[in-house]
Design a protein around this motif. Sequence first.
Motif, short mmCIF file in Angstrom:
data_model
loop_
_atom_site.label_atom_id
_atom_site.label_comp_id
_atom_site.label_asym_id
_atom_site.label_seq_id
_atom_site.Cartn_x
_atom_site.Cartn_y
_atom_site.Cartn_z
N ASP A 1 0.82 -1.21 0.00
CA ASP A 1 0.00 0.00 0.00
C ASP A 1 0.86 1.27 0.00
O ASP A 1 1.99 1.26 0.50
N PRO B 1 7.99 11.35 7.16
CA PRO B 1 7.71 10.89 5.79
C PRO B 1 6.25 10.52 5.56
O PRO B 1 5.81 10.42 4.40
N GLY B 2 5.49 10.33 6.66
CA GLY B 2 4.12 9.84 6.55
C GLY B 2 4.11 8.37 6.19
O GLY B 2 5.10 7.85 5.67
N PRO B 3 3.01 7.65 6.47
CA PRO B 3 1.88 8.13 7.24
C PRO B 3 2.24 8.28 8.73
O PRO B 3 3.10 7.56 9.22
N GLN C 1 12.40 9.03 -1.31
CA GLN C 1 12.04 9.68 -0.04
C GLN C 1 13.27 10.39 0.54
O GLN C 1 13.19 11.54 0.98
N ARG D 1 7.34 -0.77 -5.76
CA ARG D 1 7.32 -0.91 -4.29
C ARG D 1 7.03 -2.37 -3.99
O ARG D 1 6.10 -2.96 -4.56
N THR E 1 0.14 5.83 -0.21
CA THR E 1 -0.63 7.03 -0.59
C THR E 1 0.30 7.99 -1.32
O THR E 1 0.19 8.22 -2.52
N ARG E 2 1.28 8.53 -0.57
CA ARG E 2 2.14 9.59 -1.08
C ARG E 2 2.98 9.17 -2.28
O ARG E 2 3.01 9.86 -3.32
N THR E 3 3.71 8.06 -2.14
CA THR E 3 4.70 7.72 -3.17
C THR E 3 4.02 7.42 -4.51
O THR E 3 4.47 7.88 -5.56
N1 CP Z 1 6.39 8.20 2.68
C1 CP Z 1 5.81 7.16 2.09
O1 CP Z 1 6.46 6.28 1.51
O2 CP Z 1 4.44 7.16 2.17
P1 CP Z 1 3.48 6.11 1.45
O3 CP Z 1 3.69 4.77 2.10
O4 CP Z 1 2.09 6.64 1.66
O5 CP Z 1 3.87 6.07 0.00
#
Ligand code: CP
Length: 322
Positions: free
Chosen positions: A51, A269-271, A137, A104, A53-55
């Motif tokens: 999973d 870096p989130g989440p 990142q 990923r 979101t950002r990347t």
């Molecule tokens: N920073 C980061 O990798 O976030 P995601 O897992 O949401 O991609």
Amino acid sequence: MRHLLDTRTLAREDAMRILDIAEDMADTQSREVKKLPTLRGKTVVNLFFEDSTRTRISFEAAAKRLSADVINFAAKGSSVSKGESLKDTAQTLEAIGADAVVVRHPASGAPRTLATSGWISAGVVNAGDGTHEHPTQGLLDAYTIRKRRFGADSRGRDLGGVRVVIVGDVLHSRVARSNVWLLSTLGAEVTLVTPPTLIPQDVTGWPARVLYDLDAALAEEPHAVMMLRIQLERMHAAFFPSEREYTRRWGLDAARLRRLPDDTIVMHPGPMNRGLEISSDAADSARSTVLEQVTNGVSVRMAALYLLLAGERPEPDKAGAS
Ligand code: CP
């Protein structure tokens, strides 16, 4: 560049080149029309076995702003559930026309396997593999620190003399690894602060100092404090006494924030696990660069895709960006 697999072997000049091109890309993002024609006719496949979101959305935005076609593949809902191998999945995507594959994967080393096995000829970008690395990142974090320190004078500058404290679950963090290698390549002094149970055994070979006391590290007035997500899904009770105890000893909250110099930035870096490794006060404070990191990530990924698909080929012996 042919591939972007890690920051451990990324040469300083290649890292600086990515950061400087990202500056140029960021300039284009403040225009009314953000789209550039640079990668028209190229296809970027986001191949995500975990999973995100950002990347994922950041790579999608980056590719689209360079006018590439984008195909998003998530393992969930695909024939991976029927046992299809990484090789067959990747070759299927290349048969559809992938020029670059952004991958990923939960297995450390999966992107390097794709890049070096000869299964596909597309360029490969590591978008996070197991506990190994998350190079874009690291690059977007370095870009964010540089931009906050040097503003409009950032181009061509490294991070010599910049003090960065990385706090939390270093053991499971690919973000920490990519940052340690890249930030030290760029001249920053990196300190890791973590419970003794969450430090990797091979840390003695890393270019970073280890402390266990967060308040002692913050008293040294770092320029950036990077909080890591506590990866509870990979833990059991022995990792730390309790979540409350973890927050008390290694969490960043308003009281700790007040003791830092005014220009120290707070990164994540989130989440985020709000209330565990970082309080909402800290996450939403004026010092927080959490959303700036997301914005910068698009420019950095535009730079990486540009170098992969439109830039010159590097020397063959530069493994990290080979
Ligand atoms: N920073 C980061 O990798 O976030 P995601 O897992 O949401 O991609």
